[in-house]
Write an enzyme that holds these catalytic residues in place. Structure first.
Site, PDB file in Angstrom:
ATOM      1  N   GLY A  46       0.834  -1.196   0.000  1.00 55.38           N
ATOM      2  CA  GLY A  46       0.000   0.000   0.000  1.00 55.38           C
ATOM      3  C   GLY A  46       0.865   1.239   0.000  1.00 55.38           C
ATOM      4  CD  GLN A  51       3.719   6.085   2.224  1.00 55.00           C
ATOM      5  OE1 GLN A  51       2.734   5.530   1.777  1.00 55.00           O
ATOM      6  NE2 GLN A  51       4.723   5.413   2.782  1.00 55.00           N
ATOM      7  CB  CYS A  96       5.796   2.709   7.169  1.00 60.04           C
ATOM      8  SG  CYS A  96       5.304   4.158   6.235  1.00 60.04           S
ATOM      9  CG  LEU A  97       7.280   1.234   1.128  1.00 57.71           C
ATOM     10  CD1 LEU A  97       6.486   1.520  -0.131  1.00 57.71           C
ATOM     11  CD2 LEU A  97       8.504   0.405   0.825  1.00 57.71           C
ATOM     12  CG  HIS A 133       0.083   1.715   7.480  1.00 53.45           C
ATOM     13  ND1 HIS A 133       1.065   1.404   8.394  1.00 53.45           N
ATOM     14  CD2 HIS A 133       0.686   2.464   6.519  1.00 53.45           C
ATOM     15  CE1 HIS A 133       2.211   1.967   7.990  1.00 53.45           C
ATOM     16  NE2 HIS A 133       2.009   2.605   6.855  1.00 53.45           N
ATOM     17  CD  GLU A 134      -0.603   2.611   2.839  1.00 52.58           C
ATOM     18  OE1 GLU A 134      -0.188   3.778   2.739  1.00 52.58           O
ATOM     19  OE2 GLU A 134       0.139   1.636   3.029  1.00 52.58           O
ATOM     20  CG  HIS A 137       0.815   7.288   5.240  1.00 51.19           C
ATOM     21  ND1 HIS A 137       2.004   7.778   5.713  1.00 51.19           N
ATOM     22  CD2 HIS A 137       0.988   5.950   5.132  1.00 51.19           C
ATOM     23  CE1 HIS A 137       2.870   6.776   5.883  1.00 51.19           C
ATOM     24  NE2 HIS A 137       2.276   5.644   5.533  1.00 51.19           N
TER      25      HIS A 137
HETATM   26 ZN   LIG Z   1       3.152   3.812   5.632  1.00 48.35          ZN
END
Ligand SMILES: [Zn+2]
Length: 162
Positions: A46, A51, A96-97, A133-134, A137
């Site tokens: 995701g 991001q 998380c990236l 989670h997304e 953000h």
């Molecule tokens: Zn993340």
């Protein structure tokens, strides 16, 4: 033309901002870049527009290739998403990236309904966790903001394919 883009890393200040509602033209462009970036990264389940430095409310989620995937909705593009119902509560490991070196135990609802530009999605289990989670953000919330204890619930990542 969609392109894979660089993912911002914590502590980039753009990751802590509240994203604005997405207009249709933006939504399409940003979603295409999010999907291209997710595809290039391979292991990613995701990604949220902030991001990529785009402060609009668009996320993509796709857990279909993940071993923990379970029941899922395939490839999801959610524009202006909002959780309208949530039930259950479970702690699970997240990464998380934008924070590539850490994972953490985070408590999330186990079943959610999400209203978005294209209708309503029902989701549960791992996919529901990824969506929550997304969506965080979009409000400038990172998974580390949700851990119960920085000492007991945050871990250095050993395996980047998680
Ligand atoms: Zn993340």
């Amino acid at each position: 033309m969609a392109e894979a883009r660089e993912v911002l890393l914590y502590p980039d200040p753009r990751l802590k901002q509240v994203a604005a509602p997405a207009q249709p033209a933006d939504a399409e462009r940003v979603a295409a870049d999010l999907l291209a970036t997710m595809d290039e990264l391979g292991h990613c389940v995701g990604l949220a527009a902030p991001q990529l430095g785009e402060l609009v409310r668009v996320v993509v989620v796709d857990v279909s290739e993940h071993p923990k995937g379970g029941d899922h909705n395939g490839r999801l593009v959610l524009t202006n998403p909002k959780v309208v119902a949530a039930e259950g509560s479970k702690v699970g490991r997240e990464g998380c990236l934008s924070i590539p070196d850490l994972t953490a135990n985070v408590r999330r609802a186990t079943r959610i309904s999400v209203q978005h530009g294209g209708g309503t999605v029902e989701s549960e289990g791992f996919e529901a966790r990824c969506i929550q989670h997304e969506l965080d953000h979009l409000d400038g919330i990172l998974f580390l903001d949700r851990v119960a204890s920085i000492v007991d619930d945050v871990f250095r990542r050993k395996n980047y394919s998680d």
